[in-house]
Design a protein around this motif. Structure first.
Motif, PDB file in Angstrom:
ATOM      1  N   VAL A 180      -6.824  68.365  45.833  1.00 28.43           N
ATOM      2  CA  VAL A 180      -7.168  66.977  45.559  1.00 28.43           C
ATOM      3  C   VAL A 180      -6.407  66.060  46.499  1.00 28.43           C
ATOM      4  O   VAL A 180      -6.932  65.069  47.001  1.00 28.43           O
ATOM      5  CB  VAL A 180      -6.844  66.621  44.086  1.00 28.43           C
ATOM      6  N   GLU A 181      -5.143  66.399  46.778  1.00 25.90           N
ATOM      7  CA  GLU A 181      -4.321  65.582  47.665  1.00 25.90           C
ATOM      8  C   GLU A 181      -4.379  66.054  49.114  1.00 25.90           C
ATOM      9  O   GLU A 181      -4.327  65.257  50.040  1.00 25.90           O
ATOM     10  CB  GLU A 181      -2.869  65.584  47.185  1.00 25.90           C
ATOM     11  N   TRP A 236     -16.788  65.432  45.035  1.00 22.31           N
ATOM     12  CA  TRP A 236     -15.923  64.415  45.630  1.00 22.31           C
ATOM     13  C   TRP A 236     -16.060  64.412  47.148  1.00 22.31           C
ATOM     14  O   TRP A 236     -16.242  63.362  47.771  1.00 22.31           O
ATOM     15  CB  TRP A 236     -14.487  64.687  45.202  1.00 22.31           C
ATOM     16  N   LYS A 283      -5.426  63.593  53.335  1.00 19.00           N
ATOM     17  CA  LYS A 283      -4.670  63.634  52.096  1.00 19.00           C
ATOM     18  C   LYS A 283      -4.975  62.409  51.240  1.00 19.00           C
ATOM     19  O   LYS A 283      -5.309  61.339  51.744  1.00 19.00           O
ATOM     20  CB  LYS A 283      -3.183  63.713  52.392  1.00 19.00           C
ATOM     21  N   LEU A 284      -4.827  62.589  49.923  1.00 19.88           N
ATOM     22  CA  LEU A 284      -5.094  61.489  49.003  1.00 19.88           C
ATOM     23  C   LEU A 284      -4.167  60.306  49.288  1.00 19.88           C
ATOM     24  O   LEU A 284      -4.578  59.151  49.159  1.00 19.88           O
ATOM     25  CB  LEU A 284      -4.924  61.965  47.559  1.00 19.88           C
ATOM     26  N   SER A 285      -2.924  60.593  49.677  1.00 17.01           N
ATOM     27  CA  SER A 285      -1.988  59.503  49.965  1.00 17.01           C
ATOM     28  C   SER A 285      -2.505  58.627  51.103  1.00 17.01           C
ATOM     29  O   SER A 285      -2.356  57.396  51.084  1.00 17.01           O
ATOM     30  CB  SER A 285      -0.608  60.064  50.309  1.00 17.01           C
ATOM     31  N   THR A 317      -3.431  55.061  40.577  1.00 19.82           N
ATOM     32  CA  THR A 317      -3.411  56.438  41.067  1.00 19.82           C
ATOM     33  C   THR A 317      -3.912  57.420  40.017  1.00 19.82           C
ATOM     34  O   THR A 317      -4.701  58.320  40.320  1.00 19.82           O
ATOM     35  CB  THR A 317      -1.989  56.827  41.504  1.00 19.82           C
ATOM     36  N   THR A 318      -3.472  57.263  38.770  1.00 17.83           N
ATOM     37  CA  THR A 318      -3.880  58.198  37.712  1.00 17.83           C
ATOM     38  C   THR A 318      -5.381  58.166  37.450  1.00 17.83           C
ATOM     39  O   THR A 318      -6.024  59.223  37.416  1.00 17.83           O
ATOM     40  CB  THR A 318      -3.091  57.919  36.420  1.00 17.83           C
ATOM     41  N   PHE A 376      -7.151  59.898  40.323  1.00 20.62           N
ATOM     42  CA  PHE A 376      -7.012  61.353  40.213  1.00 20.62           C
ATOM     43  C   PHE A 376      -7.948  61.893  39.136  1.00 20.62           C
ATOM     44  O   PHE A 376      -8.601  62.931  39.319  1.00 20.62           O
ATOM     45  CB  PHE A 376      -5.558  61.705  39.886  1.00 20.62           C
ATOM     46  N   HIS A 377      -8.053  61.190  38.014  1.00 18.77           N
ATOM     47  CA  HIS A 377      -8.945  61.606  36.920  1.00 18.77           C
ATOM     48  C   HIS A 377     -10.400  61.615  37.390  1.00 18.77           C
ATOM     49  O   HIS A 377     -11.168  62.535  37.073  1.00 18.77           O
ATOM     50  CB  HIS A 377      -8.775  60.658  35.731  1.00 18.77           C
ATOM     51  N   ILE A 419     -11.515  62.081  40.387  1.00 15.35           N
ATOM     52  CA  ILE A 419     -11.731  63.193  41.313  1.00 15.35           C
ATOM     53  C   ILE A 419     -11.880  64.507  40.543  1.00 15.35           C
ATOM     54  O   ILE A 419     -12.805  65.281  40.783  1.00 15.35           O
ATOM     55  CB  ILE A 419     -10.564  63.295  42.309  1.00 15.35           C
ATOM     56  N   VAL A 420     -10.963  64.741  39.599  1.00 15.10           N
ATOM     57  CA  VAL A 420     -10.936  66.011  38.867  1.00 15.10           C
ATOM     58  C   VAL A 420     -12.144  66.159  37.956  1.00 15.10           C
ATOM     59  O   VAL A 420     -12.688  67.253  37.802  1.00 15.10           O
ATOM     60  CB  VAL A 420      -9.624  66.132  38.068  1.00 15.10           C
TER      61      VAL A 420
END
Length: 326
Positions: A35-36, A80, A99-101, A129-130, A133-134, A136-137
């Motif tokens: 993911v990252e 994604w 990268k996600l960052s 950020t959370t 991430f949710h 994406i997952v």
């Protein structure tokens, strides 16, 4: 006839079982880390359990719990990457994973010579950020603030940055990827492709493409201009196009007069085609989804023109080589 008894699979030794567990954990960690990292991963027949924790007043607080199969997780990651799919600014290939960052940095306000960007990520995006991430997952929607921040980043860039080596201003590709995913997931956008779609029905998308052509036309006519069309009109065209397009059209007549006939006719034809797709009604004010479509239309049209320019160069170079051989 007696049925043949199925052979039982050989049991693993303790050492082999331990090695298999370690390998499975490595593959699971690699899948989640993708993911990252943006790296491709293999299929896993396992299930996952995610417990999101944080500190609160000296205690541990459970923020979120999720579970599911790694097959579904991998499918959501593939979705994604598919939603992110966007041609590079030169029109030659699809953008590589990052990268996600690096993606989250595009949601920060642009600052020159900023050396504390990761501290800014923690300070300015604590609540974003959370959920990203949710999304994406789980293959779900992105927060609307993602689109707002990506557009702010693009407008700031187009106002302050200098043109590239070819004299063109191109919106940041990763910021455009954020907009593309947001439009697909939150607005059910069905007409976006990795590259420019001439049949996209949105006037806002086609207006963005038209402004990109105006910018390229000015650069062709006046390659050494101090202030570009983009720097002067991009933000206003993206928000209130009806107030700007007439002025850009008037300026384009002077730019066309500077070009030789074949090039001028090519630009005129392209502008006419886009104008027909826009229709007779120019929107007065663009909404957030329409502003996002404008940015993507501009970016993808610029990429398409860059690719055409590259193809012409290759073709002319090959023809020149053939003539020299003769």
């Amino acid at each position: 006839d007696e049925e043949e008894e199925e052979e039982e699979p050989e049991s693993l030794s303790p050492e082999e079982e331990k090695a298999a567990v370690i390998q499975a954990r490595r593959e699971a960690d690699r899948l989640v880390a993708s993911v990252e990292s943006g790296q491709a991963v293999t299929d896993l027949p396992n299930r996952y359990f995610i417990l999101l924790l944080s500190g609160a007043g000296g205690r541990v607080m459970v923020r979120q719990f999720a579970q599911g199969s790694y097959e579904d997780l991998k499918a959501n990651l593939n979705r994604w990457y598919a939603d992110l799919g966007l041609v590079n600014r030169y029109g030659t290939r699809i953008l590589k994973p990052v990268k996600l960052s690096a993606r989250l940095i595009r949601l920060l306000k642009r600052q020159n010579n900023n050396k504390e960007v990761f501290k800014r990520l923690r300070d300015e995006l604590p609540g974003l950020t959370t959920p990203v991430f949710h999304a994406i997952v789980h293959g779900s929607r992105l927060p609307d603030s993602v689109a707002v921040r990506a557009l702010q980043n693009i407008r700031s860039q187009m106002l302050t940055e200098e043109p590239d080596g070819k004299g063109l201003m191109v919106p940041d590709p990763i910021s455009c990827q954020w907009l593309k995913v947001w439009l697909i997931r939150n607005q059910k956008e069905a007409f976006l492709m990795p590259e420019y779609n001439p049949n996209h029905p949105s006037p806002a998308y086609q207006i963005g493409a038209m402004v990109a052509v105006y910018a390229a036309l000015q650069q062709r006519a006046y390659p050494d201009v101090n202030v570009t069309v983009v720097q002067r009109f991009f933000a206003s065209a993206q928000q209130t196009p009806a107030l700007v397009l007439g002025r850009l059209a008037k300026m384009s007549t002077h730019h066309l007069a500077k070009l030789e006939s074949p090039a001028a006719k090519a630009y005129e034809s392209r502008l006419s085609d886009i104008s027909n797709r826009i229709g007779g009604q120019i929107p007065t004010v663009l909404t957030l989804p329409e502003q996002s479509l404008f940015a993507l239309g501009y970016y993808q049209m610029t990429a398409a023109m860059n690719e055409e320019r590259r193809e012409r160069f290759v073709k002319n170079t090959a023809a020149s080589g053939e003539n020299e051989e003769e």
